[in-house]
Design a protein around this motif. Structure first.
Motif, mmCIF file in Angstrom:
data_model
loop_
_atom_site.group_PDB
_atom_site.id
_atom_site.type_symbol
_atom_site.label_atom_id
_atom_site.label_comp_id
_atom_site.label_asym_id
_atom_site.label_seq_id
_atom_site.Cartn_x
_atom_site.Cartn_y
_atom_site.Cartn_z
ATOM 1 N N LEU A 188 9.003 6.799 -6.782
ATOM 2 C CA LEU A 188 9.661 5.524 -7.099
ATOM 3 C C LEU A 188 9.332 5.270 -8.564
ATOM 4 O O LEU A 188 8.311 5.756 -9.055
ATOM 5 N N PRO A 189 10.158 4.543 -9.285
ATOM 6 C CA PRO A 189 9.837 4.250 -10.686
ATOM 7 C C PRO A 189 8.518 3.509 -10.782
ATOM 8 O O PRO A 189 8.249 2.600 -9.996
ATOM 9 N N ILE A 190 7.725 3.898 -11.749
ATOM 10 C CA ILE A 190 6.388 3.315 -11.890
ATOM 11 C C ILE A 190 6.475 1.833 -12.252
ATOM 12 O O ILE A 190 5.553 1.063 -12.005
ATOM 13 N N SER A 191 7.618 1.452 -12.803
ATOM 14 C CA SER A 191 7.787 0.037 -13.171
ATOM 15 C C SER A 191 7.724 -0.860 -11.937
ATOM 16 O O SER A 191 7.448 -2.051 -12.018
ATOM 17 N N LEU B 139 0.800 -1.225 0.000
ATOM 18 C CA LEU B 139 0.000 0.000 0.000
ATOM 19 C C LEU B 139 0.831 1.272 0.000
ATOM 20 O O LEU B 139 0.593 2.184 -0.783
ATOM 21 N N LEU B 140 1.818 1.335 0.919
ATOM 22 C CA LEU B 140 2.521 2.604 1.068
ATOM 23 C C LEU B 140 3.518 2.837 -0.073
ATOM 24 O O LEU B 140 3.506 3.883 -0.718
ATOM 25 N N LEU B 141 4.374 1.858 -0.326
ATOM 26 C CA LEU B 141 5.381 2.035 -1.373
ATOM 27 C C LEU B 141 4.755 2.298 -2.753
ATOM 28 O O LEU B 141 5.188 3.207 -3.456
ATOM 29 N N PRO B 142 3.704 1.538 -3.141
ATOM 30 C CA PRO B 142 3.086 1.831 -4.441
ATOM 31 C C PRO B 142 2.552 3.254 -4.541
ATOM 32 O O PRO B 142 2.600 3.871 -5.603
ATOM 33 N N SER B 143 2.080 3.784 -3.399
ATOM 34 C CA SER B 143 1.558 5.153 -3.478
ATOM 35 C C SER B 143 2.697 6.127 -3.752
ATOM 36 O O SER B 143 2.506 7.156 -4.398
ATOM 37 N N ILE C 43 5.470 -0.831 -9.828
ATOM 38 C CA ILE C 43 4.107 -1.342 -9.746
ATOM 39 C C ILE C 43 3.793 -2.237 -10.942
ATOM 40 O O ILE C 43 3.240 -3.324 -10.789
ATOM 41 N N GLU C 44 4.209 -1.769 -12.106
ATOM 42 C CA GLU C 44 3.758 -2.465 -13.315
ATOM 43 C C GLU C 44 4.464 -3.787 -13.552
ATOM 44 O O GLU C 44 3.844 -4.762 -13.974
ATOM 45 N N ASN C 45 5.771 -3.825 -13.249
ATOM 46 C CA ASN C 45 6.507 -5.061 -13.522
ATOM 47 C C ASN C 45 7.019 -5.760 -12.262
ATOM 48 O O ASN C 45 7.588 -6.828 -12.333
ATOM 49 N N GLY C 46 6.846 -5.082 -11.153
ATOM 50 C CA GLY C 46 7.404 -5.639 -9.928
ATOM 51 C C GLY C 46 8.855 -5.248 -9.810
ATOM 52 O O GLY C 46 9.489 -4.877 -10.801
ATOM 53 N N PRO C 47 9.431 -5.297 -8.585
ATOM 54 C CA PRO C 47 10.838 -4.949 -8.407
ATOM 55 C C PRO C 47 11.708 -5.941 -9.171
ATOM 56 O O PRO C 47 11.424 -7.141 -9.155
ATOM 57 N N TRP C 48 12.744 -5.432 -9.812
ATOM 58 C CA TRP C 48 13.663 -6.239 -10.624
ATOM 59 C C TRP C 48 12.903 -7.100 -11.654
ATOM 60 O O TRP C 48 13.297 -8.207 -11.971
ATOM 61 N N ASN C 49 11.779 -6.564 -12.073
ATOM 62 C CA ASN C 49 10.950 -7.260 -13.065
ATOM 63 C C ASN C 49 10.463 -8.637 -12.634
ATOM 64 O O ASN C 49 10.230 -9.505 -13.450
ATOM 65 N N ILE C 50 10.375 -8.814 -11.347
ATOM 66 C CA ILE C 50 9.827 -10.091 -10.886
ATOM 67 C C ILE C 50 8.315 -9.930 -10.753
ATOM 68 O O ILE C 50 7.819 -9.227 -9.855
ATOM 69 N N ALA C 51 7.569 -10.555 -11.638
ATOM 70 C CA ALA C 51 6.129 -10.340 -11.702
ATOM 71 C C ALA C 51 5.423 -10.813 -10.440
ATOM 72 O O ALA C 51 4.427 -10.239 -10.018
ATOM 73 N N LEU C 52 5.995 -11.860 -9.827
ATOM 74 C CA LEU C 52 5.354 -12.412 -8.632
ATOM 75 C C LEU C 52 5.357 -11.406 -7.482
ATOM 76 O O LEU C 52 4.576 -11.526 -6.555
#
Lengths: 88, 128, 916
Positions: free
Chosen positions: C475-478, C464-468, C480-489
């Protein structure tokens, strides 16, 4: 009359009933935008049930209060407990 | 006539002294070394008096006393019991069993001699 | 409208609040305040309705219909359960002088600072968005009100006033106000009558203001509800008439659950409902009055929202500000001002109470424990620390508001009020398992609560907090969209691939899953410490224990009254403590002397008073510094506390006692029997001694008298009598010697002269001494004595006595006609075996075991009474036993008895001793 020993049961019954009324699937039946006497059904439903719940809670609390008052004559005031001094 | 005394005592030296005193007092003295002997002696010949020690081999003085008193022939036999234990309980028991006198060792030969004479003279003469 | 006017009104309003608080506090000093009643209490709980309710609900209703309702239905449901939950929490707070939610949780799980600190951090971070929401609403409403342009109604202008960001000014102003307002007292658990009265007043103001706008809209602009609803329907707004949903009510349920948790777990709600509760019985009124307040304030939410939508049809107006902009549009300046003041009151009440609650927590549960740990506080010094406490609280209030402002800068601008608020709710909800579990489940442990909270908080931060922050570009919008380090999980809005839910439901699911799961699991597998168990029992069974004053005493140490007074005085203020102590003494009818050692109740009182000022965890440490001696007997206390275990314990003890009693009785019976036995033995012994003494005495006296009375006894007879006298006196002497020997041996007073003795020589000597007797009795002796026997360790004289006794016994009992005695000596292992056998009748079986007893008379074994005292064998046994050997008797198959004894060899004895 609700007996004092059942005040918790009364609370829980009311709580469960409210849960059922405020959550789906019962909710789904009444959650409609149709107007009755120019008032939306869901609006009437929510505020109506809400008011009833408050009413029943108040009734439960009042009855108990009366019973407590009856008993209070024989029993010391048990509402304030523990060592606590008045503000100086 | 001569009275007969049966001395029942296991201590030879005491027997010796009793024999001496009683003979001097004019009694016929017979001696038994233990309870069984004593009862046999009484069966054989009824004495006028029995000087009976309590601590005896085989059968103690109390049971011998009881046997004498239980024997009809011996109704008039006098009994003086001797004890080396000066216990009141023993005296009471002896008297209850029908002893006439109870003497505690060590005894005075003078008092015992006189006592034997008194007892025997108070009794009716046994017809022979 | 002029900014000066709005500013003046705002300042006047805040000044009025301050005046109310001061006035009530002054009155409270003198007598029981009139403000202390269930209605004021109920209104103070209505601090729940903040700018969120005042502005945000309308905004939400204008877009999503009835979705705003669960936020108020949830609290209603919790208050329905008042007798199950609230009464218990309030009682616990009173009994333990709880100052905040952090204090409550820390106290429940063993009064440890770590947990309190974590709760504080979560509360501060979690409240951040909530405060920013208030700041935003005040700043926005202010800007709308002061700018008179038409466009301002649609998009609030962002012009700074006085060249500074309005929101920052609002933040600083509110901080100063909260500081002035909230830190007038030290004791945080004491009731702040003034504060409560002011908050209650604010609740009235916001309700009246909102209703005023509602009435104006419904009955001024339209002809009542039906007119408004039918007009809205004509304009195709009927989508707002019900719960906006695509058929599944997951967000609805999530919000209901969240708000249920929030009404208990929001730091300010907990503080105002539980900590500031003046009287438990007020709850009976509040339980239905507060939901009623919620209901009333919500009646016009939908109408105002609909009116706003109808008014700004098609234009992108900020729906969050409809309460203000609708009256403004219709040139209702006064009403708009009233609405502004209502919004101000809603925001300030929240900020004040939250700031006070949070600053108390930061001070008591975060800073103080750290100061203690770092030993910055010299607890043994005598400084007045009240100033320090106040400073810490003031700084933390400022900090809380600055944090709120920072969050506003970072994330708030792009969100609606309700969205911001729900983030806070989700954070507060993390406390729910620890609180609800803590008051119903004794087994919940410190580790469980700590792990659950930490994990739940971590998930909240992540989902909740970090995505906001990311959505606001921090923070880079990625992320949210791709997950940290592009890990979708790891996508924060679709953790582990869980998609298709709204963000709130998603976050609540995961955070509660790990929170409750860890809380439960770790509690089950971790061990509770004694104090955790005590606190658990005290919390869960609060009603069972509070009637009994003596139950919550843990302290059993020594501290004087003066020590305590000084300690508490440093945090609370000297005169107040003296007064409180005197009051306490008076209530218990005791006299307080300063040098007196405080008893458990006094210590408990002092700890609770201290806890009221600095929190339970810190108070515990402080008390520990004064009370010498550990908090001993925790387990003991726990045993007393836990009723179930008490009963079990009791019956167990009873069982034990009766068993012990039985045992004691048996022992007594045995002892009694033994005593009786001993008594009869003693009796027997005495009568035997008497008998043995009297027998020779009788002969002595009899023959003495005979010789005196009969001087004419023949010489032969006289000689015999005199010989008897001599023999009997010898016998008497021997008997007395033996008795004395035996007595000395049994008493351990015998003088032994131990030496290495040649047994062969001793045997020979003993036999030589008895040679006369043997000849007299015509007894044949057979001696089997090997050469070169080892020596034995023994007393030579005593060993001789054993030999003489045994051999003379053998002479006495051997066959009268062909008497034969065998004496053998042989070596056996580490002992020498000596045996003396005769050819007599042997020992009868029944006396075999008692033959070595004193005065065992072998009566009946022969016609003649055996000569001897009956002490010989007893003496033999004493001697042999003392020398470390054994003595026994056995009948020989060929007839006759065989007495044997052993004596330890001196050479073996020595090696054995040196080996040891």
């Amino acid at each position: 009359m609700i007996r004092t020993g059942r005040k918790k049961e009364w609370s829980i019954l009311l709580f469960v009933a409210s849960l059922i009324l405020f959550l789906p699937p019962v909710l789904k039946i009444f959650d409609r935008a149709d107007l009755f006497f120019n008032i939306p059904l869901s609006y009437m439903y929510f505020f109506g049930v809400w008011a009833l719940v408050i009413l029943f809670t108040a009734l439960g609390a009042r009855r108990r209060m009366m019973e407590e008052d009856d008993r209070k004559s024989g029993k010391a005031d048990s509402s304030s407990v523990g060592p606590r001094q008045e503000p100086s | 006539m001569t009275h007969t005394v049966l001395v029942v005592e296991d201590e030879p030296n005491i027997v010796l002294s009793l024999q001496f005193i009683l003979k001097q007092a004019g009694f016929m003295v017979r001696v038994a070394r233990d309870g069984e002997q004593a009862l046999r002696a009484i069966d054989d010949y009824v004495p006028d008096l029995v000087v009976l020690d309590i601590m005896l081999p085989k059968q103690d003085g109390f049971s011998v006393c009881e046997a004498i008193r239980g024997n009809d022939k011996c109704r008039d036999v006098k009994i003086i019991m001797l004890s080396a234990k000066s216990r009141e309980a023993d005296k009471e028991r002896a008297m209850a069993l029908g002893a006439d006198e109870f003497v505690t060792k060590p005894f005075s030969t003078r008092i015992l001699g006189q006592m034997v004479k008194d007892i025997v003279s108070s009794s009716p003469t046994i017809p022979q | 409208m002029s900014g000066g006017l709005v500013l003046t009104i705002s300042i006047l309003y805040l000044g009025l609040l301050f005046a109310i608080a001061q006035f009530v506090d002054k009155r409270a000093d003198t007598n029981r305040p009139i403000t202390r009643n269930p209605y004021i209490y109920t209104l103070s709980i209505a601090v729940y309705c903040t700018s969120w309710t005042f502005y945000g609900s309308v905004g939400l209703a204008a877009n999503q219909g009835l979705d705003f309702l669960p936020i108020y239905l949830g609290p209603t449901l919790v208050f329905v359960l008042w007798s199950v939950i609230w009464v218990k929490i309030i009682r616990i707070c009173k009994v333990h002088r709880i100052t905040s939610i952090a204090d409550f949780i820390a106290s429940r799980y063993g009064k440890r600072a770590g947990l309190g600190g974590l709760v504080t951090i979560i509360a501060v971070v979690g409240t951040m968005p909530y405060i920013s929401l208030q700041l935003k609403s005040i700043a926005t409403s202010f800007r709308i009100l002061v700018s008179s342009s038409e466009t301002a109604l649609l998009t609030a202008p962002s012009d700074p006033i006085f060249f500074i960001d309005t929101t920052l000014i609002v933040a600083v102003a509110l901080a100063l106000f909260a500081i002035l307002f909230g830190t007038r007292h030290i004791d945080a658990s004491e009731h702040h009558e003034g504060l409560v009265a002011a908050i209650a007043f604010e609740s009235v103001v916001k309700l009246v203001a909102f209703l005023a706008v509602g009435f104006f809209v419904t009955y001024g602009l339209y002809n009542g509800f039906s007119d408004l609803f039918s007009k809205a329907q004509q304009k195709d707004l009927s989508g707002l008439f019900n719960v906006s949903t695509d058929g599944d009510y997951s967000l609805w349920m999530t919000m209901t659950l969240l708000s249920m948790a929030a009404i208990i777990c929001l730091p300010r709600q907990f503080y105002i409902t539980a900590v500031e509760n003046p009287d438990e019985s007020y709850l009976r009124k509040a339980t239905w009055l507060f939901p009623l307040y919620l209901l009333v304030i919500n009646i016009f939410v939908l109408p105002i929202a609909l009116a706003g939508r109808l008014l700004f049809d098609g234009q992108t107006a900020d729906a969050d500000m409809f309460v203000l902009t609708v009256p403004l549009f219709h040139d209702q300046g006064i009403l708009a001002l009233i609405a502004f003041v209502g919004g101000l009151s809603a925001a300030t009440s929240m900020v004040i109470v939250a700031a006070i609650a949070l600053s108390t927590m930061v001070c008591n549960d975060l800073i103080m424990p750290l100061l203690l740990r770092w030993r910055v506080l010299n607890i043994n010094k005598n400084d007045d620390l009240t100033g320090l406490l106040l400073t810490i609280r003031r700084v933390s209030i400022l900090l809380v508001l600055i944090l709120g402002y920072v969050y506003y800068l970072i994330a708030s601008e792009s969100y609606s009020l309700v969205t911001i608020g729900l983030v806070s709710f989700a954070a507060a909800a993390q406390f729910a398992p620890a609180i609800i579990g803590g008051i119903f489940w004794k087994g919940a442990s410190y580790r469980g609560a700590l792990t659950g909270l930490a994990l739940g908080f971590a998930v909240w931060l992540y989902t909740l907090l970090l995505p906001s922050f990311a959505q606001s570009g921090w923070l880079p919008i990625s992320f949210i969209e791709n997950g940290p380090w592009n890990i979708a999980l790891l996508k924060p809005y679709a953790l582990f691939g869980m998609e298709g839910f709204d963000r709130l439901t998603h976050a609540l699911f995961w955070s509660m899953l790990v929170n409750i799961g860890a809380y439960w699991l770790v509690s089950l597998i971790s061990q509770q410490t004694a104090i955790e168990r005590i606190q658990g029992t005290l919390f869960v069974d609060v009603f069972g224990h509070t009637d009994d004053e003596k139950d919550s005493r843990y302290w059993r140490g020594s501290a004087t009254i003066a020590d305590l007074q000084q300690l508490v005085g440093r945090f609370v203020g000297g005169p107040r403590v003296a007064e409180a102590f005197n009051g306490f003494a008076a209530s218990r009818n005791i006299n307080l002397r300063k040098s007196q050692t405080a008893d458990a109740t006094m210590l408990d009182f002092a700890e609770k008073m201290l806890a009221g000022a600095i929190g339970s965890a810190t108070a515990r440490v402080m008390m520990g510094s004064v009370v010498k001696g550990e908090i001993v007997g925790l387990d003991e206390v726990y045993r007393i506390l836990d009723e179930t275990s008490q009963v079990i314990e009791y019956s167990h003890r009873l069982e034990q006692k009766s068993a012990e009693l039985e045992q004691a009785t048996a022992q007594l019976r045995n002892a009694n029997e033994r005593l009786k036995e001993l008594d009869s033995l003693k009796d027997h012994f005495l009568s035997m001694v008497s008998h043995e003494l009297r027998t020779p005495l009788t002969s002595l006296r009899a023959f003495g008298e005979i010789l005196v009375d009969n001087p004419d006894v023949p010489l032969e007879e006289r000689k015999q009598f005199l010989n008897v006298i001599i023999k009997e006196s010898r016998r008497l002497t021997r008997l007395i010697d033996q008795l004395l020997d035996l007595a000395r041996m049994e008493a351990g007073q015998m003088d032994w002269s131990l030496d290495n003795v040649d047994v062969g020589a001793a045997v020979k000597e003993a036999l030589a001494a008895l040679e006369g007797l043997m000849k007299e009795n015509e007894v044949q002796l057979d001696l089997d004595l090997p050469e070169a026997l080892p020596k034995v360790r023994a007393d030579r004289d005593q060993l001789m006595q054993v030999l003489i006794n045994l051999v003379s016994n053998a002479i006495k009992f051997c066959d009268k006609t062909t008497g034969k005695i065998v004496v053998e000596v042989s070596t056996q292992d580490d002992v020498l075996l000596v045996s003396v056998s005769d050819n007599g009748r042997g020992v009868p079986e029944d006396v075999m075991s008692s033959i070595f007893e004193k005065f065992h008379q072998s009566a009946g074994t022969s016609e003649n009474k055996p000569q001897g005292s009956g002490l010989g064998l007893a003496i033999c046994r004493e001697i042999v036993t003392f020398l470390g050997g054994e003595i026994w008797v056995a009948n020989q198959p060929t007839g006759g008895a065989k007495f044997s004894f052993t004596v330890p060899r001196s050479d073996y004895l020595q090696t054995r001793l040196s080996a040891e």
